[in-house]
Design a protein around this motif. Structure first.
Motif: not given
Length: 433
Positions: A143-150, A196-209
């Motif tokens: 989640v933290l990595a996806a947030k920084e990438l976003s 858009i892809d980065a935000q989607y990956n962030l949402q997926i990471a948050r959902l998993t958590l």
């Protein structure tokens, strides 16, 4: 009153909609809510019940029996031993006592086996807790990595939009053509797709958590950033400790093996003589003897006995040997599973050490690439302002910076993951709990 209401509303809003979860809080919620982990607790409770059941086998067996009957036709009078042919009522009462004394310490071995399994399940609970903590750690860092990438993708899009706006002004002023503006517009659209892809990956990471914590996803919840170590600066400290000696799953293997030994002894006790003590006390009443009242007959017919019993099995070995063989094979299978786990653990430990060094070096390299790419992009932007460079060079410089930042972020969080896993393998504890 109105001011107080506003203040309370702000406090309530900040508590509900502005929550920040730490890694420890996420782990605590998962341990509380995750159904897979709760199953480990249920197994531990079941082992407690099995231990109580094994202990109960050592208690005396006491039972009372009462019967009320109606007799008719020819029978023998219990008082005169004469044949009678009449309808009469009878009441019978009996209390029996059975105390096991010795059978090759079978009950003791069964109790010890159940206790060992109970302790093994306790260790399994700790092992499941550690595994869930590892899964939470990975998901949290994702989640933290996806947030920084976003955030990096958003910043890149903002930079592209700034350059696009500048080109549109230059085109309006006649100092730049429509082709250049279209190329910058295409770059901005491409960067928007990346965001858009980065935000989607962030949402997926948050959902998993959230799924690991077994709570409803909430976009208002933020996750506390983990301050990284000096990435790549720390050397690996070799600790001469085998993690097999302190990790709970391997303690569980040892306890299960000892439990099998006890069960084998308990099963072999079926071949030994059994010594027990039994007692009996009974009385009865029959209406065929009207001369004596109910209580007089109950008092007259009181009788009891005690006996010491010895049962010697003769052919029981043919029945117990297959069961003993099954238990021995199951223990060998357990030992084999342990060896497989030990090999996997050693491989994981060596892999963590290698990846820790590799991601440390990769982070250093990516950081240098970020500095170079950012400086190059700044120079390209200056040349764009001067009108001496085309949009293709800007796109290339922007892509190089994006790739360098992505590599840097991923290497950073993967290094942090390996660092924490190595600490766990060396101490058996997590530094975030």
């Amino acid at each position: 009153m109105k001011k107080l209401f506003i203040i309370l509303s702000l406090v309530f809003t900040s508590n509900v909609f502005g929550q920040t979860y730490t890694l420890k809080k996420c782990v605590d919620l998962a341990l509380k809510n995750n159904p897979t982990f709760q199953r480990a607790y249920l197994n531990a409770e079941l082992s407690n019940a099995n231990t109580a059941d094994a202990k109960a086998r050592n208690l005396p067996q006491i039972q009372a029996f009462f019967a009320q009957g109606m007799n008719f036709g020819r029978s023998i009078d219990r008082f005169s031993n004469d044949y009678i042919n009449q309808l009469y009522n009878s009441t019978y009462g009996n209390i029996q006592l059975g105390i096991p004394i010795y059978k090759g310490f079978q009950t003791r071995n069964l109790i010890e086996s159940a206790k060992l399994l109970q302790e093994a399940e306790t260790q399994n609970v700790e092992a499941d807790k550690n595994q869930l903590s590892v899964n939470l750690l990975k998901a949290y860092l994702d989640v933290l990595a996806a947030k920084e990438l976003s955030a990096a993708a958003k910043k890149q899009l903002e930079n592209s939009e700034i350059q696009l706006a500048r080109q549109q002004k230059m085109m309006a002023a006649g100092t730049s053509g429509k082709l250049e503006a279209l190329q910058f517009s295409n770059q901005a659209a491409s960067d928007k797709g990346g965001l858009i892809d980065a935000q989607y990956n962030l949402q997926i990471a948050r959902l998993t958590l959230f799924q690991l914590m077994n709570i409803k996803p909430n976009d208002a919840i933020e996750f506390e950033s983990i301050i990284p170590y000096e990435i790549g600066q720390e050397s690996i400290i070799e600790i001469a400790v085998n993690p097999v000696e302190f990790l709970p799953e391997y303690k569980s293997f040892d306890l299960q093996g000892q439990s099998f030994d006890r069960r084998i002894k308990a099963n072999q006790a079926e071949n030994l003589p059994e010594l027990s003590l039994s007692g009996n006390y009974s009385t009865f009443y029959a209406s065929s003897n009207p001369e004596r009242s109910f209580f007089q007959q109950v008092n007259d017919t009181r009788n009891g006995s005690f006996s010491l019993n010895l049962a010697i099995p003769i052919f029981s070995k043919f029945q117990t040997s297959p069961k003993t063989q099954q238990l021995k094979i199951q223990k060998k299978m357990l030992d084999n599973t342990r060896k497989v786990r030990e090999n996997t653990l050693q491989q994981d430990l060596e892999s963590v050490k290698l990846m820790l060094n590799a991601f440390g070096e990769r982070y250093k390299n990516a950081s240098q690439q970020v500095e170079i790419s950012r400086e190059n992009l700044n120079l390209v932007e200056l040349r764009i302002e001067a009108g001496t460079i085309n949009p293709i060079e800007f796109s290339l410089a922007q892509a190089n910076l994006e790739r360098a930042i992505s590599n840097q972020i991923q290497a950073k969080f993967r290094w942090v993951l390996q660092k924490k896993l190595l600490a766990y393998y060396q101490t058996g504890e997590f530094d975030f709990l």
